[in-house]
Design a protein around this motif. Structure first.
Motif, PDB file in Angstrom:
ATOM      1  N   VAL A 131      -1.727   4.231  13.674  1.00  0.00           N
ATOM      2  CA  VAL A 131      -1.301   3.455  12.510  1.00  0.00           C
ATOM      3  C   VAL A 131       0.121   3.859  12.148  1.00  0.00           C
ATOM      4  O   VAL A 131       0.611   4.928  12.549  1.00  0.00           O
ATOM      5  CB  VAL A 131      -2.233   3.664  11.294  1.00  0.00           C
ATOM      6  CG1 VAL A 131      -3.653   3.237  11.612  1.00  0.00           C
ATOM      7  CG2 VAL A 131      -2.203   5.112  10.836  1.00  0.00           C
ATOM      8  N   SER A 132       0.772   3.004  11.364  1.00  0.00           N
ATOM      9  CA  SER A 132       2.144   3.305  10.963  1.00  0.00           C
ATOM     10  C   SER A 132       2.354   2.927   9.508  1.00  0.00           C
ATOM     11  O   SER A 132       1.583   2.152   8.925  1.00  0.00           O
ATOM     12  CB  SER A 132       3.147   2.564  11.851  1.00  0.00           C
ATOM     13  OG  SER A 132       2.994   1.168  11.721  1.00  0.00           O
ATOM     14  N   ALA A 133       3.397   3.490   8.942  1.00  0.00           N
ATOM     15  CA  ALA A 133       3.770   3.212   7.558  1.00  0.00           C
ATOM     16  C   ALA A 133       5.265   3.378   7.422  1.00  0.00           C
ATOM     17  O   ALA A 133       5.908   4.089   8.211  1.00  0.00           O
ATOM     18  CB  ALA A 133       3.027   4.149   6.605  1.00  0.00           C
ATOM     19  N   MET A 157       0.852  -1.207   0.000  1.00  0.00           N
ATOM     20  CA  MET A 157       0.000   0.000   0.000  1.00  0.00           C
ATOM     21  C   MET A 157       0.881   1.248   0.000  1.00  0.00           C
ATOM     22  O   MET A 157       1.952   1.270   0.603  1.00  0.00           O
ATOM     23  CB  MET A 157      -0.914   0.002   1.234  1.00  0.00           C
ATOM     24  CG  MET A 157      -1.850   1.200   1.314  1.00  0.00           C
ATOM     25  SD  MET A 157      -2.941   1.164   2.760  1.00  0.00           S
ATOM     26  CE  MET A 157      -4.053  -0.150   2.278  1.00  0.00           C
ATOM     27  N   HIS A 200      10.284   5.502   9.020  1.00  0.00           N
ATOM     28  CA  HIS A 200       9.078   4.971   9.667  1.00  0.00           C
ATOM     29  C   HIS A 200       8.241   6.131  10.199  1.00  0.00           C
ATOM     30  O   HIS A 200       8.771   7.032  10.853  1.00  0.00           O
ATOM     31  CB  HIS A 200       9.468   4.041  10.813  1.00  0.00           C
ATOM     32  CG  HIS A 200       8.330   3.276  11.393  1.00  0.00           C
ATOM     33  ND1 HIS A 200       7.567   2.399  10.650  1.00  0.00           N
ATOM     34  CD2 HIS A 200       7.817   3.240  12.650  1.00  0.00           C
ATOM     35  CE1 HIS A 200       6.639   1.858  11.418  1.00  0.00           C
ATOM     36  NE2 HIS A 200       6.757   2.361  12.635  1.00  0.00           N
ATOM     37  N   PRO A 234       2.387   4.471   1.271  1.00  0.00           N
ATOM     38  CA  PRO A 234       2.458   4.910   2.670  1.00  0.00           C
ATOM     39  C   PRO A 234       1.473   5.999   3.034  1.00  0.00           C
ATOM     40  O   PRO A 234       0.878   5.979   4.110  1.00  0.00           O
ATOM     41  CB  PRO A 234       3.910   5.385   2.799  1.00  0.00           C
ATOM     42  CG  PRO A 234       4.657   4.585   1.781  1.00  0.00           C
ATOM     43  CD  PRO A 234       3.706   4.417   0.640  1.00  0.00           C
ATOM     44  N   SER A 235       1.251   6.968   2.131  1.00  0.00           N
ATOM     45  CA  SER A 235       0.331   8.048   2.457  1.00  0.00           C
ATOM     46  C   SER A 235      -1.098   7.542   2.600  1.00  0.00           C
ATOM     47  O   SER A 235      -1.900   8.100   3.345  1.00  0.00           O
ATOM     48  CB  SER A 235       0.396   9.160   1.402  1.00  0.00           C
ATOM     49  OG  SER A 235       0.048   8.655   0.126  1.00  0.00           O
ATOM     50  N   ARG A 236      -1.455   6.468   1.894  1.00  0.00           N
ATOM     51  CA  ARG A 236      -2.789   5.896   2.033  1.00  0.00           C
ATOM     52  C   ARG A 236      -2.960   5.242   3.403  1.00  0.00           C
ATOM     53  O   ARG A 236      -4.027   5.286   4.001  1.00  0.00           O
ATOM     54  CB  ARG A 236      -3.047   4.879   0.913  1.00  0.00           C
ATOM     55  CG  ARG A 236      -3.215   5.530  -0.453  1.00  0.00           C
ATOM     56  CD  ARG A 236      -4.566   6.235  -0.546  1.00  0.00           C
ATOM     57  NE  ARG A 236      -4.704   6.895  -1.841  1.00  0.00           N
ATOM     58  CZ  ARG A 236      -4.605   8.192  -2.037  1.00  0.00           C
ATOM     59  NH1 ARG A 236      -4.328   8.976  -1.020  1.00  0.00           N
ATOM     60  NH2 ARG A 236      -4.762   8.727  -3.228  1.00  0.00           N
ATOM     61  N   GLU A 237      -1.912   4.599   3.894  1.00  0.00           N
ATOM     62  CA  GLU A 237      -1.981   4.000   5.223  1.00  0.00           C
ATOM     63  C   GLU A 237      -2.199   5.079   6.282  1.00  0.00           C
ATOM     64  O   GLU A 237      -2.951   4.883   7.243  1.00  0.00           O
ATOM     65  CB  GLU A 237      -0.696   3.229   5.519  1.00  0.00           C
ATOM     66  CG  GLU A 237      -0.453   2.044   4.608  1.00  0.00           C
ATOM     67  CD  GLU A 237       0.877   1.387   4.900  1.00  0.00           C
ATOM     68  OE1 GLU A 237       1.326   1.406   6.055  1.00  0.00           O
ATOM     69  OE2 GLU A 237       1.478   0.831   3.958  1.00  0.00           O
ATOM     70  N   LEU A 238      -1.544   6.203   6.123  1.00  0.00           N
ATOM     71  CA  LEU A 238      -1.600   7.263   7.127  1.00  0.00           C
ATOM     72  C   LEU A 238      -2.827   8.148   6.977  1.00  0.00           C
ATOM     73  O   LEU A 238      -3.415   8.578   7.984  1.00  0.00           O
ATOM     74  CB  LEU A 238      -0.339   8.128   7.037  1.00  0.00           C
ATOM     75  CG  LEU A 238       0.981   7.430   7.337  1.00  0.00           C
ATOM     76  CD1 LEU A 238       2.143   8.312   6.904  1.00  0.00           C
ATOM     77  CD2 LEU A 238       1.093   7.094   8.817  1.00  0.00           C
ATOM     78  N   GLU A 290      -5.604   7.649   4.643  1.00  0.00           N
ATOM     79  CA  GLU A 290      -6.748   7.052   3.982  1.00  0.00           C
ATOM     80  C   GLU A 290      -7.006   7.699   2.617  1.00  0.00           C
ATOM     81  O   GLU A 290      -6.100   7.794   1.815  1.00  0.00           O
ATOM     82  CB  GLU A 290      -7.983   7.121   4.887  1.00  0.00           C
ATOM     83  CG  GLU A 290      -7.926   6.198   6.089  1.00  0.00           C
ATOM     84  CD  GLU A 290      -7.382   6.856   7.346  1.00  0.00           C
ATOM     85  OE1 GLU A 290      -7.469   8.089   7.454  1.00  0.00           O
ATOM     86  OE2 GLU A 290      -6.877   6.138   8.228  1.00  0.00           O
TER      87      GLU A 290
END
Length: 343
Positions: free
Chosen positions: A29-31, A1, A38, A3-7, A9
């Motif tokens: 949450v983390s990415a 995924m 990290h 990373p910006s989507r994990e953080l 949405e």
């Protein structure tokens, strides 16, 4: 995924995500970025970033940078958002542990300085007073203190904190910084150099411990902390961000761990003032004799009456005094303004 989507949405960036979720209680949450950096989203508007373990930290430091402690002070928020986007997009490498904070998301959404109580008067434990019980801004101050404590414990390197603001009124000196009072502490030369690099040419030395965010990190966490005023308040999207290139470039340089550049005129020396008096709303028929539209750093001649109440009449002494942060519309016991003199 990605990373910006994990953080963030479905939001396009950190700022948009913070505004969209201002009152949400989101999980941590983390990415991890492709280069190994990290990022942990500790809460809405709070990101902790750690470079990969094999990357050098040439300046041997950890940084806290906050903005939006007052929700209508938007330019510093936009600066932090832009820098974070650059990092996530791989435009430069992070060299030091970094805590980024957007302080008061609900006030940011409302376009207001604060909602119930001034967040920047609730630190150093003030949030625990009975009159603030249950107020969201008191809970936010408590949370931010704890996040900063944890960050300082995890990263024992030299810690600096820059709390970025813009002023609600014009100023004869557009950009200036305040250095919180800690007994026996002197401003390090390297911090003065950083302020000049950020095009901040004026420094105010405070005269007693306070309840601001930077006072907390300096007094409790032993950080080199500054409240940094960068210009005038404007709504989101209405800031001339070219006026903030100095601080943006200086922060990016620190994030990357690069050395301090040589000083260049006109930012080759600091003008230093010291606070000589803090004006408080006494509630005893308090009268403040400074006009509502006066600019920061306006100077008053000896014997000028600044304020009075049933018990006291404050006049400027034998040396002229200037005023910063004049604001008569504050609750009883809070600061109406600071009187300063050149050091």
């Amino acid at each position: 995924m990605i990373p910006s989507r994990e953080l963030f949405e479905s939001s396009p960036d950190w700022l948009a995500h913070t505004l969209a979720n201002a009152t949400a209680d989101l999980p941590k949450v983390s990415a991890t970025l492709p280069d190994g950096t990290h990022i942990i989203r500790k809460a809405v508007g709070v990101l902790q970033l750690t470079p990969p373990p094999d990357r050098a930290n040439p300046n041997q430091e950890a940084l806290i940078v906050s903005a939006g402690i007052h929700g209508n002070e938007t330019a510093p928020i936009e600066i932090l958002n832009a820098l974070l986007s650059e990092l996530v997009n791989g435009e430069w490498p992070l060299a030091c542990p970094l805590l980024l904070i957007m302080g008061n998301p609900p006030a940011m959404v409302a376009g207001e300085r604060f909602l119930d109580v001034n967040l920047n008067r609730l630190f150093n434990g003030t949030h625990g007073k009975p009159e603030y019980d249950g107020l969201p801004e008191a809970d936010r101050a408590r949370f931010l203190e704890e996040v900063c404590r944890q960050f300082a414990m995890e990263h024992p390197q030299a810690l600096s904190h820059y709390d970025l603001h813009t002023a609600i009124r014009p100023s004869q000196r557009e950009k200036f910084a305040l250095y919180p009072f800690v007994e026996g502490r002197q401003v390090p030369e390297a911090q003065c150099d950083f302020l000049l690099e950020a095009e901040v040419g004026t420094l105010l030395l405070q005269h007693k411990a306070g309840t601001t965010f930077s006072s907390f990190t300096s007094f409790v966490l032993n950080a080199e902390s500054f409240t940094v005023e960068l210009g005038k308040v404007h709504p989101f999207g209405m800031n001339d961000l070219t006026r903030f290139e100095g601080v943006k470039n200086a922060l990016r340089r620190r994030f990357c761990g690069e050395p301090t550049p040589a000083k260049q005129p006109p930012f080759d020396h600091l003008t230093v003032f010291e606070v000589v008096y803090e004006i408080l709303n006494t509630a005893k028929n308090f009268q403040f004799h400074i006009p509502d539209d006066v600019a920061n750093f306006t100077e008053y001649a000896p014997d000028t009456v600044i304020w009075e109440d049933d018990d006291t009449c404050y006049r400027v002494g034998s040396i002229p005094e200037a005023i910063v942060f004049p604001n008569r519309d504050v609750p009883v016991g809070q600061r109406v303004g600071l009187l300063i003199r050149p050091r």
